[in-house]
Design a protein around this motif. Structure first.
Motif, PDB file in Angstrom:
ATOM      1  N   GLY A   1      89.965  25.640 -62.968  1.00  0.00           N
ATOM      2  CA  GLY A   1      89.240  24.463 -62.163  1.00  0.00           C
ATOM      3  C   GLY A   1      90.778  23.084 -61.649  1.00  0.00           C
ATOM      4  O   GLY A   1      91.678  23.178 -62.250  1.00  0.00           O
ATOM      5  N   VAL A   2      89.826  21.607 -61.917  1.00  0.00           N
ATOM      6  CA  VAL A   2      90.301  20.962 -62.133  1.00  0.00           C
ATOM      7  C   VAL A   2      90.858  20.432 -63.276  1.00  0.00           C
ATOM      8  O   VAL A   2      90.071  19.962 -63.903  1.00  0.00           O
ATOM      9  CB  VAL A   2      89.616  19.482 -61.068  1.00  0.00           C
ATOM     10  N   ILE A   3      91.679  19.997 -63.759  1.00  0.00           N
ATOM     11  CA  ILE A   3      91.956  18.896 -65.072  1.00  0.00           C
ATOM     12  C   ILE A   3      92.127  18.199 -65.217  1.00  0.00           C
ATOM     13  O   ILE A   3      92.976  17.352 -64.077  1.00  0.00           O
ATOM     14  CB  ILE A   3      93.743  19.870 -64.858  1.00  0.00           C
ATOM     15  N   ARG A   4      91.243  17.429 -65.522  1.00  0.00           N
ATOM     16  CA  ARG A   4      91.162  15.674 -65.171  1.00  0.00           C
ATOM     17  C   ARG A   4      92.933  14.976 -65.707  1.00  0.00           C
ATOM     18  O   ARG A   4      93.268  16.180 -66.639  1.00  0.00           O
ATOM     19  CB  ARG A   4      90.129  15.294 -66.017  1.00  0.00           C
ATOM     20  N   SER A   5      93.816  14.929 -65.357  1.00  0.00           N
ATOM     21  CA  SER A   5      94.561  13.914 -65.386  1.00  0.00           C
ATOM     22  C   SER A   5      94.976  12.443 -64.513  1.00  0.00           C
ATOM     23  O   SER A   5      94.135  12.538 -63.155  1.00  0.00           O
ATOM     24  CB  SER A   5      95.638  15.129 -64.475  1.00  0.00           C
ATOM     25  N   THR A   6      95.522  11.785 -64.951  1.00  0.00           N
ATOM     26  CA  THR A   6      95.690  11.214 -64.049  1.00  0.00           C
ATOM     27  C   THR A   6      97.540  10.362 -64.209  1.00  0.00           C
ATOM     28  O   THR A   6      98.284  10.659 -65.289  1.00  0.00           O
ATOM     29  CB  THR A   6      95.453   9.486 -65.592  1.00  0.00           C
ATOM     30  N   PHE A   7      97.679   9.701 -63.650  1.00  0.00           N
ATOM     31  CA  PHE A   7      99.609   9.662 -63.497  1.00  0.00           C
ATOM     32  C   PHE A   7      99.897   8.428 -62.084  1.00  0.00           C
ATOM     33  O   PHE A   7      98.335   7.426 -61.790  1.00  0.00           O
ATOM     34  CB  PHE A   7      99.792  10.299 -61.327  1.00  0.00           C
ATOM     35  N   VAL A   8     100.350   7.613 -62.879  1.00  0.00           N
ATOM     36  CA  VAL A   8     100.895   6.160 -62.870  1.00  0.00           C
ATOM     37  C   VAL A   8     102.140   6.301 -61.641  1.00  0.00           C
ATOM     38  O   VAL A   8     103.330   6.545 -62.282  1.00  0.00           O
ATOM     39  CB  VAL A   8     101.203   5.388 -63.954  1.00  0.00           C
ATOM     40  N   VAL A   9     102.012   6.162 -60.543  1.00  0.00           N
ATOM     41  CA  VAL A   9     103.453   6.237 -59.319  1.00  0.00           C
ATOM     42  C   VAL A   9     103.145   4.952 -59.510  1.00  0.00           C
ATOM     43  O   VAL A   9     103.331   3.834 -59.096  1.00  0.00           O
ATOM     44  CB  VAL A   9     103.114   6.530 -58.258  1.00  0.00           C
TER      45      VAL A   9
ATOM     46  N   ALA B   1      87.172  11.842 -70.064  1.00  0.00           N
ATOM     47  CA  ALA B   1      86.459  11.400 -69.117  1.00  0.00           C
ATOM     48  C   ALA B   1      86.573   9.714 -69.908  1.00  0.00           C
ATOM     49  O   ALA B   1      86.485   8.872 -68.947  1.00  0.00           O
ATOM     50  CB  ALA B   1      85.239  12.297 -68.580  1.00  0.00           C
ATOM     51  N   THR B   2      85.774   9.733 -70.926  1.00  0.00           N
ATOM     52  CA  THR B   2      85.827   8.856 -71.789  1.00  0.00           C
ATOM     53  C   THR B   2      86.324   8.356 -72.335  1.00  0.00           C
ATOM     54  O   THR B   2      86.911   8.521 -73.018  1.00  0.00           O
ATOM     55  CB  THR B   2      83.820   9.102 -72.430  1.00  0.00           C
ATOM     56  N   GLY B   3      86.320   6.736 -72.588  1.00  0.00           N
ATOM     57  CA  GLY B   3      87.537   6.340 -73.100  1.00  0.00           C
ATOM     58  C   GLY B   3      89.146   6.231 -72.379  1.00  0.00           C
ATOM     59  O   GLY B   3      90.045   5.614 -72.712  1.00  0.00           O
ATOM     60  N   HIS B   4      88.637   7.506 -71.498  1.00  0.00           N
ATOM     61  CA  HIS B   4      90.597   7.151 -70.495  1.00  0.00           C
ATOM     62  C   HIS B   4      90.928   6.165 -70.396  1.00  0.00           C
ATOM     63  O   HIS B   4      91.626   5.483 -70.518  1.00  0.00           O
ATOM     64  CB  HIS B   4      90.273   8.135 -69.991  1.00  0.00           C
ATOM     65  N   VAL B   5      90.339   5.227 -69.298  1.00  0.00           N
ATOM     66  CA  VAL B   5      89.999   3.812 -68.956  1.00  0.00           C
ATOM     67  C   VAL B   5      91.213   3.190 -70.081  1.00  0.00           C
ATOM     68  O   VAL B   5      92.086   2.427 -69.816  1.00  0.00           O
ATOM     69  CB  VAL B   5      89.275   3.372 -67.690  1.00  0.00           C
ATOM     70  N   ALA B   6      89.891   2.564 -70.712  1.00  0.00           N
ATOM     71  CA  ALA B   6      90.350   2.120 -72.046  1.00  0.00           C
ATOM     72  C   ALA B   6      91.624   2.103 -72.572  1.00  0.00           C
ATOM     73  O   ALA B   6      92.622   1.554 -73.375  1.00  0.00           O
ATOM     74  CB  ALA B   6      88.862   1.937 -72.970  1.00  0.00           C
ATOM     75  N   LYS B   7      92.398   3.625 -73.015  1.00  0.00           N
ATOM     76  CA  LYS B   7      93.470   3.886 -73.110  1.00  0.00           C
ATOM     77  C   LYS B   7      94.813   3.256 -72.429  1.00  0.00           C
ATOM     78  O   LYS B   7      95.866   3.301 -72.759  1.00  0.00           O
ATOM     79  CB  LYS B   7      93.469   5.326 -73.674  1.00  0.00           C
ATOM     80  N   LEU B   8      94.415   3.682 -70.632  1.00  0.00           N
ATOM     81  CA  LEU B   8      95.001   2.882 -69.707  1.00  0.00           C
ATOM     82  C   LEU B   8      95.477   2.610 -69.754  1.00  0.00           C
ATOM     83  O   LEU B   8      96.684   1.256 -69.950  1.00  0.00           O
ATOM     84  CB  LEU B   8      94.415   4.050 -68.620  1.00  0.00           C
ATOM     85  N   LEU B   9      94.811   1.299 -70.402  1.00  0.00           N
ATOM     86  CA  LEU B   9      95.075  -0.811 -69.860  1.00  0.00           C
ATOM     87  C   LEU B   9      95.383  -0.896 -71.576  1.00  0.00           C
ATOM     88  O   LEU B   9      96.612  -1.569 -71.241  1.00  0.00           O
ATOM     89  CB  LEU B   9      93.722  -0.869 -70.198  1.00  0.00           C
ATOM     90  N   LYS B  10      95.261  -0.001 -72.241  1.00  0.00           N
ATOM     91  CA  LYS B  10      95.873   0.012 -73.419  1.00  0.00           C
ATOM     92  C   LYS B  10      97.718  -0.125 -72.890  1.00  0.00           C
ATOM     93  O   LYS B  10      98.729  -0.692 -74.190  1.00  0.00           O
ATOM     94  CB  LYS B  10      95.938   0.956 -74.614  1.00  0.00           C
ATOM     95  N   ASP B  11      97.909   2.068 -73.495  1.00  0.00           N
ATOM     96  CA  ASP B  11      98.976   2.120 -72.622  1.00  0.00           C
ATOM     97  C   ASP B  11     100.288   1.225 -72.175  1.00  0.00           C
ATOM     98  O   ASP B  11     100.991   1.112 -71.793  1.00  0.00           O
ATOM     99  CB  ASP B  11      99.033   3.634 -72.016  1.00  0.00           C
TER     100      ASP B  11
END
Length: 157
Positions: free
Chosen positions: A119-127, A142-152
């Motif tokens: 199935g779909v592997i929940r993934s995020t990329f910065v291009v 899904a939960t907390g990922h955007v907060a971690k992304l902002l921090k990273d």
């Protein structure tokens, strides 16, 4: 399963339909950084949480020079319902044949509730502005990922 992308790789090009049935291409964002995230299905609890988190932080991301594109195998009509029901501001794109998901290594075998499934592997990329992968995260929560992304990415929310 597709190859996993890494920092420095060229981001696979795509043109997909948005929730309104219009074509959206990665190349149209050249010169800006783009967060491309892949999620399994619209209107499900985890994916709703993630899409709402991106929507809530869209202004901070835009101010920092990032566009956000969310991609799932859902048809444009379902994405439209998802956007309306949750008041989403994120651009949602439809990849029903999963070609873009596969090109990014975001479709394949994963473990769900202790079982191996495909199935779909929940993934995020910065291009980056030149179309290169700057960051690649697979199997994100899904939960907390955007907060971690902002921090990273060192973006103040």
């Amino acid at each position: 399963m597709s190859e996993r992308l890494q920092a420095g790789d060229t981001a696979p090009a795509f043109t997909l339909k948005n929730a309104d049935g219009d074509d959206v291409s990665l190349s149209a964002h050249k010169g800006r950084k783009v967060i491309v995230y892949f999620y399994p299905a619209a209107l499900t609890p985890g994916c709703t949480k993630q899409a709402c988190d991106f929507t809530d932080n869209l202004a901070a991301l835009a101010d920092a020079g990032y566009d956000v594109l969310g991609i799932s195998p859902d048809k444009p009509e379902k994405l439209g319902k998802f956007r309306e029901k949750e008041s989403l501001k994120v651009t949602l794109l439809s990849d029903p044949d999963k070609s873009t998901l596969e090109a990014y290594g975001a479709f394949g075998e994963k473990t769900m509730y202790g079982k191996k499934v495909t199935g779909v592997i929940r993934s995020t990329f910065v291009v980056d502005e030149d179309g290169k992968i700057e960051h690649a995260w697979y199997n994100v929560r899904a939960t907390g990922h955007v907060a971690k992304l902002l921090k990273d990415l060192k973006i103040a929310a």
